[in-house]
Design an enzyme around this catalytic site. Structure first.
Site, PDB file in Angstrom:
ATOM      1  N   ALA A  31     -52.848 -22.326  29.137  1.00  0.00           N
ATOM      2  CA  ALA A  31     -53.336 -21.574  30.304  1.00  0.00           C
ATOM      3  C   ALA A  31     -53.261 -22.407  31.582  1.00  0.00           C
ATOM      4  CB  ALA A  31     -54.757 -21.047  30.075  1.00  0.00           C
ATOM      5  N   ASP A  62     -54.845 -27.149  16.773  1.00  0.00           N
ATOM      6  CA  ASP A  62     -54.857 -26.215  15.650  1.00  0.00           C
ATOM      7  C   ASP A  62     -53.472 -25.951  15.074  1.00  0.00           C
ATOM      8  OD1 ASP A  62     -53.802 -24.760  17.737  1.00  0.00           O
ATOM      9  OD2 ASP A  62     -54.911 -22.928  17.295  1.00  0.00           O
ATOM     10  N   ASP A  91     -62.148 -24.146  20.494  1.00  0.00           N
ATOM     11  CA  ASP A  91     -61.888 -22.864  21.178  1.00  0.00           C
ATOM     12  C   ASP A  91     -61.872 -21.732  20.140  1.00  0.00           C
ATOM     13  OD1 ASP A  91     -61.505 -21.074  23.227  1.00  0.00           O
ATOM     14  OD2 ASP A  91     -59.448 -21.656  23.677  1.00  0.00           O
ATOM     15  N   ALA A 151     -55.297 -15.755  21.308  1.00  0.00           N
ATOM     16  CA  ALA A 151     -56.678 -15.472  21.733  1.00  0.00           C
ATOM     17  C   ALA A 151     -57.643 -16.432  21.052  1.00  0.00           C
ATOM     18  CB  ALA A 151     -57.038 -14.022  21.409  1.00  0.00           C
TER      19      ALA A 151
HETATM   20 ZN   LIG Z   1     -62.002 -20.473  25.378  1.00  0.00          ZN
END
Ligand SMILES: [Zn+2]
Length: 366
Positions: free
Chosen positions: A203, A231, A257, A291
């Site tokens: 992001a 991850d 996250d 997401a």
């Molecule tokens: Zn987040």
């Protein structure tokens, strides 16, 4: 090590262990003891989302996290209407008074002052600009005096630099993320007190040779720390290696996250008003974006070990550096006299064998 009243009171040389007298003895032979992991960016787990959870739900997340070696965490909120924030903060406030599972340290607002060009999985209809201080005053705060308040901001949005100044003045921990900021703006933001970067490389505007942007800036600036989602999905392992090589173990930290689906396996979930599917550990929303993750910091530890990170440096990445960032390092984040006995013992397969929070054993397996 001697623990009394929830604190580490002495750490002795192994040769002196016979001289230690204690009411109860736990033998950690063949295990590695780490300071308890601190997750400063996590949206949920075990089917519970921090935006919807009541205090009991947050405690269930805390209990799940403890099984993963996490002893402290920052519930992380996504951009939402005022009412949703108010409800989430009230639940966090109440849950902070309990002692079940991993300790809740405060709150991490991921947005709402971020760049809609880098929304990731966040809902941009709730993004805000910082036109005047009312925009900050309207965000609910935790009344608990020990609560940490952290915010991820994009300093290039309207009023962004003034926002960083205001947050710094109010004692917030400020992180740069969901951003396309250019060098000059990043420089101003860091001068105003933003010296950390959220899920580095994700992001953010990509690195370009004529516009190095936030990624180039973060790699170059030695006084800036970064956190990463290790991850195996958010970052290619060579990108992770590049970050590790540039930042070093002193200036890098692991976050999960994780979203509510963490700990539940593959399937379709309704989160943040969207359908999010999880397949082979990869999340995907209706817009096709990743997401969040479904890992815990324990999974991230295993990933970092495949990059050759030593045990001492794993402790830095999972606990010490995060405690420093949040300015709670006098309390936790390392195994030292006077610190809280927040500890995790891992075996050679990197499974949790013992987890302790405030000296209380929460998890113990053979
Ligand atoms: Zn987040």
């Amino acid at each position: 090590m001697l623990i009394r009243d929830g604190r580490i009171t002495s750490v002795a040389d192994p040769a002196d262990r016979r001289s230690l007298k204690a009411d109860a003895v736990i033998d950690l032979e063949s295990l590695t003891l780490f300071p308890g992991f601190i997750d400063l960016h996590i949206h949920g787990a075990a089917g519970i989302d921090t935006m919807d959870a009541d205090a009991a739900g947050l405690r269930r997340i805390s209990e799940f996290l403890a099984t993963q070696g996490v002893t402290a965490w920052l519930p992380t909120l996504v951009p939402a209407p005022d009412g949703d924030y108010t409800r989430a903060i009230a639940a966090i406030e109440e849950a902070m008074r309990s002692t079940a599972g991993a300790r809740i340290l405060g709150v991490h607002y991921e947005g709402p002052f971020v760049n809609s060009m880098q929304c990731g999985a966040l809902r941009q209809q709730y993004f805000r600009s910082f036109v005047n201080t009312d925009a900050l005053d309207s965000l609910p705060l935790l009344a608990n005096p020990a609560a940490v308040h952290m915010m991820t901001v994009a300093p290039e949005i309207e009023g962004g630099i003034e926002l960083v100044h205001q947050l710094k003045r109010r004692g917030w921990i400020i992180s740069i993320g969901h951003t396309r900021a250019e060098w000059g703006v990043l420089h101003q933001a860091s001068a105003a007190g933003a010296l950390h970067m959220t899920h580095f490389m994700n992001a953010m505007a990509p690195l370009h040779q004529r516009a190095p942007g936030p990624i180039g800036w973060g790699l170059l600036r030695d006084d800036v720390t970064c956190d990463v989602i290790a991850d195996g999905v958010h970052l290619d392992r060579h990108a992770l290696a590049l970050i590790l090589k540039n930042k070093g173990a002193e200036r890098l930290m692991l976050i999960s996250d994780a979203i509510a689906a963490a700990g539940l396996g593959d399937g379709d979930y309704e989160i943040w008003g969207e359908s999010i599917s999880v397949k082979n550990g990869r999340t995907r929303n209706e817009r096709g974006n990743i997401a969040g993750s479904v890992i815990s910091l324990l999974d991230a530890v295993r990933t970092m070990e495949t990059l050759g990170v030593s045990e001492v440096n794993l402790a830095r990445l999972t606990a010490t550096n995060s405690a420093k960032l949040l300015a709670i390092d006098s309390e936790c984040g390392s195994i030292e006299e006077g610190k809280r006995a927040d500890l995790v013992a891992l075996n050679a397969e990197r499974k949790t064998v013992l987890v302790m929070v405030n000296g209380q054993v929460l998890v113990r397996s053979a």
